[in-house]
Design a protein around this motif. Structure first.
Motif, PDB file in Angstrom:
ATOM      1  N   TYR A   9       0.964  -1.074  -0.041  1.00 37.06           N
ATOM      2  CA  TYR A   9       0.021   0.026   0.018  1.00 37.06           C
ATOM      3  C   TYR A   9       1.097   1.186   0.067  1.00 37.06           C
ATOM      4  N   SER A  10       2.069   1.303   0.640  1.00 34.71           N
ATOM      5  CA  SER A  10       2.999   2.350   0.474  1.00 34.71           C
ATOM      6  C   SER A  10       3.669   2.343  -0.869  1.00 34.71           C
ATOM      7  N   GLN A  11       3.875   1.482  -1.556  1.00 38.08           N
ATOM      8  CA  GLN A  11       4.693   1.402  -2.577  1.00 38.08           C
ATOM      9  C   GLN A  11       3.728   1.700  -3.989  1.00 38.08           C
ATOM     10  N   LEU A  12       2.517   1.375  -3.956  1.00 40.85           N
ATOM     11  CA  LEU A  12       1.704   1.253  -5.166  1.00 40.85           C
ATOM     12  C   LEU A  12       1.475   2.717  -5.528  1.00 40.85           C
ATOM     13  N   PRO A  13       1.236   3.664  -4.754  1.00 41.89           N
ATOM     14  CA  PRO A  13       0.995   5.049  -4.994  1.00 41.89           C
ATOM     15  C   PRO A  13       2.153   5.486  -5.701  1.00 41.89           C
ATOM     16  N   LEU A  14       3.338   5.203  -5.643  1.00 40.56           N
ATOM     17  CA  LEU A  14       4.520   5.747  -6.064  1.00 40.56           C
ATOM     18  C   LEU A  14       4.693   5.953  -7.720  1.00 40.56           C
ATOM     19  N   THR A  15       3.926   4.895  -8.323  1.00 40.42           N
ATOM     20  CA  THR A  15       4.068   4.844  -9.776  1.00 40.42           C
ATOM     21  C   THR A  15       2.646   5.137 -10.446  1.00 40.42           C
ATOM     22  N   GLY A  16       2.410   5.232 -11.669  1.00 40.30           N
ATOM     23  CA  GLY A  16       1.124   5.203 -12.213  1.00 40.30           C
ATOM     24  C   GLY A  16       0.476   6.516 -12.169  1.00 40.30           C
ATOM     25  N   SER A  17      -0.649   6.826 -12.964  1.00 36.71           N
ATOM     26  CA  SER A  17      -1.330   8.049 -13.281  1.00 36.71           C
ATOM     27  C   SER A  17      -2.116   8.573 -11.972  1.00 36.71           C
ATOM     28  N   HIS A  18      -2.004   9.678 -11.512  1.00 41.23           N
ATOM     29  CA  HIS A  18      -2.723  10.467 -10.370  1.00 41.23           C
ATOM     30  C   HIS A  18      -3.698  11.542 -11.223  1.00 41.23           C
ATOM     31  N   GLU A  19      -3.905  11.610 -12.386  1.00 37.17           N
ATOM     32  CA  GLU A  19      -4.399  12.620 -13.213  1.00 37.17           C
ATOM     33  C   GLU A  19      -5.720  13.069 -12.629  1.00 37.17           C
ATOM     34  N   VAL A  20      -6.378  14.177 -12.344  1.00 34.92           N
ATOM     35  CA  VAL A  20      -7.342  14.459 -12.004  1.00 34.92           C
ATOM     36  C   VAL A  20      -8.420  14.608 -13.197  1.00 34.92           C
TER      37      VAL A  20
END
Length: 290
Positions: A9-20
């Motif tokens: 859960y700590s590592q997954l947000p570090l990659t990939g899109s966070h585009e609104v």
């Protein structure tokens, strides 16, 4: 030194899109079985809306809509290829998904749905008649003051129109999208008109692992050989008040364009979620449509 923990859960947000914004959508049309309307509705709104949708990663907005019996006669064409019969599909669900995160969302939700089926956390007294994930193609706004599409499900519109359009060929879908966004919708979504926002989505083929076997058999042709688009028209007024003037010619309008055909057009109003409002109005008196 890595300031983040090593757990997933700590590592997954570090990659990939966070585009609104609205990158993808889940649009689902369901028919509760006669006599089971209340049971289905309570399960869906009290349980499934959360543990089968809004609690899932990357799904950031959702809204339910419904079609009481007095809205169903406005649907057309009568011989729609989208539904078993034109009045089928009383409840419409619309959900927004973060751009670039559709696969992540489907993988999680597909596994979650399989878990729910295994433990019996499902209600089978309903038929899924038109359900698909979609890619957003574009939006047309009435004017710059209209809130962006990401807000469209937050403060529900007075009504919504589900409009399913098929291009004549798979290759022709892109040209149909261009015509809708650049020509047709700007001529329809106009100042002082009853449509504040029109959204165009590309229907994606279903993934077999995501659905139960029964639902997959029903939905495997939902994209119509990837010729199909779904439009959502967001209304500022009750559909009944504006229908005759604004929404009775979609079959002719698409036929005249030569770009595609209207396969279904159906109005809905927002559900009053958490209540039983309209449950007793989904099927009308004997002899009425629905």
């Amino acid at each position: 030194m890595n300031p983040f923990r090593d757990d997933a859960y700590s590592q997954l947000p570090l990659t990939g899109s966070h585009e609104v914004g609205v990158g993808h959508a889940l649009i689902t049309l369901v028919e509760p079985h006669p006599g089971h309307e209340s049971h289905y509705n309570r399960w869906y709104e009290d349980t499934h809306y959360f543990d089968g949708a809004m609690q899932m990663p990357w799904m950031f907005a959702g809204r339910r809509w419904l079609a009481p019996y007095w809205l169903q006669p406005l649907r057309y064409p009568a011989g729609t290829p989208v539904l078993p019969s034109v009045e089928t599909g009383k409840y419409l669900g619309t959900y927004w998904i973060t751009k670039g995160r559709l696969d992540d969302h489907r993988n999680w939700t597909g596994a979650t749905n399989a878990r729910h089926r295994a433990i019996g956390n499902v209600v089978t007294d309903r038929t899924t008649v038109y359900t698909a994930f979609h890619d957003s193609v574009g939006n047309v706004y009435r004017d710059p003051a209209v809130p962006r599409a990401r807000y469209a499900l937050q403060d529900p519109a007075a009504g919504i129109v589900l409009h399913v359009i098929d291009a004549h060929t798979t290759e022709g879908r892109e040209d149909l999208e261009r015509w809708l966004l650049e020509e047709y919708l700007p001529s329809r979504v106009v100042a002082d008109g009853p449509v504040s926002l029109a959204m165009v989505f590309r229907v994606l083929p279903p993934l077999e692992y995501y659905h139960s076997k029964q639902n997959y058999e029903v939905l495997k042709g939902v994209s119509n050989d990837e010729r199909r688009l779904t439009l959502l028209w967001f209304l500022t007024e009750d559909p009944r008040e504006i229908w005759a003037e604004h929404f009775t010619h979609e079959v002719d309008n698409l036929a005249t364009s030569g770009k595609g055909v209207t396969s279904l057009i159906a109005p809905f109003i927002p559900a009053k979620m958490g209540t039983s409002l309209y449950e007793d109005q989904l099927r009308g008196p004997v002899g009425s449509n629905g």
